[in-house]
Design an enzyme around this catalytic site. Structure first.
Site, PDB file in Angstrom:
ATOM      1  N   GLN A 103       0.838  -1.211   0.000  1.00 12.51           N
ATOM      2  CA  GLN A 103       0.000   0.000   0.000  1.00 12.51           C
ATOM      3  C   GLN A 103       0.870   1.257   0.000  1.00 12.51           C
ATOM      4  O   GLN A 103       0.532   2.261   0.633  1.00 12.51           O
ATOM      5  CB  GLN A 103      -0.935  -0.017   1.203  1.00 12.51           C
ATOM      6  CG  GLN A 103      -2.106  -0.975   1.045  1.00 12.51           C
ATOM      7  CD  GLN A 103      -3.048  -0.559  -0.091  1.00 12.51           C
ATOM      8  OE1 GLN A 103      -3.163   0.618  -0.424  1.00 12.51           O
ATOM      9  NE2 GLN A 103      -3.712  -1.527  -0.685  1.00 12.51           N
ATOM     10  N   SER A 104       1.964   1.222  -0.726  1.00 10.59           N
ATOM     11  CA  SER A 104       2.907   2.346  -0.719  1.00 10.59           C
ATOM     12  C   SER A 104       2.330   3.610  -1.385  1.00 10.59           C
ATOM     13  O   SER A 104       1.895   3.570  -2.546  1.00 10.59           O
ATOM     14  CB  SER A 104       4.176   1.916  -1.460  1.00 10.59           C
ATOM     15  OG  SER A 104       4.967   3.029  -1.772  1.00 10.59           O
ATOM     16  N   ASN A 105       2.379   4.700  -0.645  1.00 10.19           N
ATOM     17  CA  ASN A 105       1.988   5.994  -1.231  1.00 10.19           C
ATOM     18  C   ASN A 105       3.054   6.479  -2.200  1.00 10.19           C
ATOM     19  O   ASN A 105       2.769   7.142  -3.185  1.00 10.19           O
ATOM     20  CB  ASN A 105       1.810   7.037  -0.128  1.00 10.19           C
ATOM     21  CG  ASN A 105       0.741   6.628   0.848  1.00 10.19           C
ATOM     22  OD1 ASN A 105      -0.422   6.495   0.470  1.00 10.19           O
ATOM     23  ND2 ASN A 105       1.114   6.396   2.103  1.00 10.19           N
ATOM     24  N   ALA A 107       4.899   4.550  -4.120  1.00 18.68           N
ATOM     25  CA  ALA A 107       4.751   3.830  -5.391  1.00 18.68           C
ATOM     26  C   ALA A 107       3.608   4.439  -6.213  1.00 18.68           C
ATOM     27  O   ALA A 107       3.719   4.604  -7.431  1.00 18.68           O
ATOM     28  CB  ALA A 107       4.504   2.354  -5.126  1.00 18.68           C
TER      29      ALA A 107
END
Ligand SMILES: Cc1ncc(COP(=O)(O)O)c(C=O)c1O
Length: 357
Positions: A103-105, A107
């Site tokens: 859930q990387s912001n 990325a």
């Protein structure tokens, strides 16, 4: 915006020529002259939270809205990516490879930046959080990654490095030119993005006639904090910077990463002057990365209802909980004004909905 530095109160000896003093100024603020690919809406607002201040009976609380950077739902990575994407284009790269949690912001923001710049985006994402939410591996940021056209590779954390080497080789075999962006965009060049934030904040403090005693924010890959520690004194703001550790089981790891990054930024860009002291607070970490504390969930609800502002359960919500607690404890009683840097992250709300209902 960055070119208007008139608020820098530099103490320059009278005998110094204009050219010499200009050079000193440049060496303090190298981000002003480095190429940036335009991705964000600047400056982000500095907004006063009068109702929260009244409720806590504490200092004036200001919020620097880096959740409103304007790139695919915003966040702190936009500032870093303006420098990194410009560098990728200058090196004639056509593909970006980057890393992050599922859930990387970072990325998601990188996927958006690549779409805007016409680059292919390859994301190497790891299962760093044990979530049983049915949409954790398809919703929230991942939905947006897909919408933004990124290619997502999901691997185990320990395999990410080897996988990136293989992926790079494969892409090169296909005639592509990949550019690697580390997790969080926290290379020395990426971290310079927070020099631009320091500069905006200094200008806004002049406009509002405030001198914040402390700036508090969520900290994980060290780039935001290192950029502020190097950037703030360069624009004559000497507020305390309190990084709220949200990622490292051992906060000393974060302290040491920040130190290394400050040193590399200073060396790479010949930045003169001392960075501000490193302050990392581990008290709001809870059970781990991506696991919201009860105080974080309560703080998210409070701010949504009191001020109409959304925070996220992984990063900014923990910083908000820390701010509320520090004020409640009386630890900020000496300050007239305090600033919370909102670093974004709200797309994750949808994969934590079961905890927020
Ligand atoms: C919403 C949000 N806030 C804060 C951070 C921490 O910033 P940094 O990685 O520069 O320490 C991140 C990093 O991913 C983030 O996504």
């Amino acid at each position: 915006m960055a070119a208007s530095n008139t608020f820098h109160a530099l103490t320059v000896p009278l005998s110094m020529s204009e050219k010499e003093s200009e050079q000193i100024e440049k060496s303090k603020t190298p981000w002003v002259d480095l190429p940036r690919y335009p991705l964000g809406h600047w400056p982000t607002p500095l907004q006063q939270l009068k109702k929260l201040s009244a409720e806590l009976q504490g200092p004036n609380i200001w919020i620097k809205r880096d959740d409103c950077t304007g790139l695919a739902l915003g966040g702190n990575k936009t500032r870093k990516l303006e420098f990194l994407i410009a560098d990728a284009l200058a090196k004639n790269c056509d593909t970006v490879i980057t890393f992050g949690a599922l859930q990387s912001n970072h990325a998601r923001q990188t996927a958006a930046a690549c779409a805007a710049a016409g680059l292919d985006c390859q994301q190497i994402l790891t299962r760093s959080v044990a979530s049983d939410h049915p949409s954790y591996e398809s919703g929230g940021n991942l939905l947006l990654d897909n919408l933004l056209g990124a290619t997502t590779h999901i691997v185990e954390l320990q395999d990410a490095k080897d996988f990136s080497v293989e992926l790079t080789a494969d892409l090169e075999k296909q005639g592509k030119h990949p550019y690697l962006i580390p997790a969080g965009g926290s290379s020395p060049l990426g971290a310079l993005g927070y020099g631009t934030c320091a500069e905006e904040l200094a200008q806004q403090c002049v406009e509002h006639n405030i001198n914040p005693g402390v700036l508090i924010h969520a900290s994980s890959s060290a780039g935001t904090q290192a950029g502020l520690l190097v950037g703030l004194p360069a624009v004559d703001l000497h507020s305390r910077v309190m990084g709220i550790n949200v990622y490292h089981e051992d906060p000393d790891r974060l302290r040491s990463n920040i130190k290394t990054l400050c040193t590399s930024m200073q060396a790479s860009f010949e930045i003169t002057g001392q960075p501000l002291p490193i302050e990392v607070n581990h008290a709001y970490f809870g059970e781990g990365y991506g696991i919201p504390t009860q105080e974080c969930l309560d703080a998210i609800r409070t701010l949504a209802r009191l001020e109409g502002i959304l925070f996220d359960p992984v990063y900014s919500g923990k910083a908000l909980a820390a701010l509320i607690d520090q004020i409640t404890l009386g630890n900020f009683d000496d300050y007239e004004d305090v600033v919370l840097l909102h670093t974004g992250g709200t797309p994750a709300l949808w994969v934590y909905d079961h905890l927020l209902r």
